[in-house]
Enzyme design. Sequence first.
Site, mmCIF file in Angstrom:
data_model
loop_
_atom_site.group_PDB
_atom_site.id
_atom_site.type_symbol
_atom_site.label_atom_id
_atom_site.label_comp_id
_atom_site.label_asym_id
_atom_site.label_seq_id
_atom_site.Cartn_x
_atom_site.Cartn_y
_atom_site.Cartn_z
ATOM 1 N N GLY A 173 -7.719 -14.728 -10.183
ATOM 2 C CA GLY A 173 -8.241 -14.348 -11.483
ATOM 3 C C GLY A 173 -8.845 -12.963 -11.515
ATOM 4 O O GLY A 173 -9.341 -12.535 -12.562
ATOM 5 N N HIS A 232 -7.440 -10.172 -9.053
ATOM 6 C CA HIS A 232 -6.383 -9.233 -8.677
ATOM 7 C C HIS A 232 -5.252 -9.172 -9.696
ATOM 8 O O HIS A 232 -4.605 -8.123 -9.847
ATOM 9 C CB HIS A 232 -5.809 -9.605 -7.307
ATOM 10 N N ALA A 281 -11.739 -4.910 -2.491
ATOM 11 C CA ALA A 281 -11.602 -4.965 -1.030
ATOM 12 C C ALA A 281 -11.244 -6.379 -0.596
ATOM 13 O O ALA A 281 -12.073 -7.123 -0.079
ATOM 14 C CB ALA A 281 -12.895 -4.507 -0.364
ATOM 15 N N GLY A 282 -9.991 -6.762 -0.847
ATOM 16 C CA GLY A 282 -9.592 -8.117 -0.531
ATOM 17 C C GLY A 282 -10.227 -9.087 -1.521
ATOM 18 O O GLY A 282 -10.694 -8.704 -2.600
ATOM 19 N N HIS A 317 0.859 -1.186 0.000
ATOM 20 C CA HIS A 317 0.000 0.000 0.000
ATOM 21 C C HIS A 317 0.895 1.236 0.000
ATOM 22 O O HIS A 317 0.776 2.122 0.853
ATOM 23 C CB HIS A 317 -0.939 -0.008 1.202
ATOM 24 N N ASP A 349 -5.563 -12.977 0.902
ATOM 25 C CA ASP A 349 -6.043 -11.626 1.224
ATOM 26 C C ASP A 349 -7.560 -11.644 1.370
ATOM 27 O O ASP A 349 -8.254 -10.686 1.031
ATOM 28 C CB ASP A 349 -5.601 -10.620 0.161
ATOM 29 N N ASN A 406 -0.593 -5.008 -6.586
ATOM 30 C CA ASN A 406 -1.796 -4.346 -6.092
ATOM 31 C C ASN A 406 -1.445 -3.297 -5.053
ATOM 32 O O ASN A 406 -0.607 -3.527 -4.183
ATOM 33 C CB ASN A 406 -2.761 -5.372 -5.496
ATOM 34 N N ALA A 407 -2.102 -2.127 -5.143
ATOM 35 C CA ALA A 407 -1.915 -1.021 -4.194
ATOM 36 C C ALA A 407 -0.488 -0.490 -4.202
ATOM 37 O O ALA A 407 0.096 -0.209 -3.162
ATOM 38 C CB ALA A 407 -2.335 -1.427 -2.784
#
Length: 393
Positions: A248, A250, A308-309, A194, A273, A218-219
């Site tokens: 499939g 993320h 969101a996860g 993040h 996650d 991601n992030a």
Amino acid sequence: MTTADRDRTALAGARLVLPGGVVEGDRISVEGDRIAGLGGASEPGDLDLTGYTVVPGFVDLHVHGGGGASYASGIAEEALRAARTHLEHGTTTTIASTVTGEIDEVARQAAVLSELVEDGILAGIHFEGPFISHNRCGAHRPDLLRDPDPTLVRKLVDAARGHARMVTLAPELPGGLDSVRMLADLGIIAAVGHTDSDYATTLEAIDAGATVATHLFNAMPAIAHRAPGPIVALLEDERVTVELINDGVHLHPSVLDLAYGTAGADRVALITDAMGAAGMGDGLYPLGPLQVEVKDGVARLVEGGSIAGSTLTLDVAFKRSVTVNRLSLNQAVESLCATPARLLGLADSIGSLETGKFADLVVVDSESYDLVAVMRRGRWIRGGDAFATVKPA
């Protein structure tokens, strides 16, 4: 039958994914909570696993909940339900992940989770937030984010009573590099995630002791040809283990392939996650102080629509790895079991099928790779009654 007899189990005829390779039609025996032996001829009374594949129990470094429950609830019963949900899907070793919240509230959650670590339900605690970038906060509440001041980071670590395993932070923020050094000195994994960090700052964080990339790609900033950013720094450094979410959603399969081609299976840890909807259906679910809507299995914030996860379980990640990404069984087991076990310092007891290690086993169909049964510490969690016994000759 004696108590000792009841504590002995032998599985015969299975394909075993061992550290040295895949062995067909072999035997594995269990006594108590340990693997007692590998190989040998089948005996009457053995469970017949012909047509099935046995791999070690999965190890999840990063999971927020499941079964409609969240580790960030601060309620022991919810944490137990989340752990049980993932256990039934093959995750025999779980690190519970929190989400951004008020520091005192996250510390309270850590105290509750610590009791479950001490009871042997969880293997540790991962703090994801609040020490992350506003620009890359994803499903974390922006107004609750904090700079990673070492004093605040240490407050959460201390609340975990020796059970903090990992802290995700953005190293470019004030105090970030100092906190990485502190965590490394304490023997706690410092994870870069993040983050809006650039390439050079990410390298500084790695040199300071960061050893994990939180859900790589991601992030964090994407790769640019003149500004490689954190992704390239984390991928290219052999000291770093990279988390990947193989659901499939993320990551495109080709991006996962790219990471494997660069880092190798021994530096990839497949994670879920997962949030509370894992193992459940579509609907509305809490994620810390935020509300998430799950539609067609994809979790997004009600406000803003950020992913969101996930709703992933590791049995699905395993199947995707060998059927979509075409990883070998040994590569998949490396990333789901051995690599995270090594990272946690638990490789002497979990992460591979070897005599003397815990009898944490996952049984899948050898053709479809669908989950069939799960054993933890020598006891069947699900599916143990699915197998016939070997008949006397």
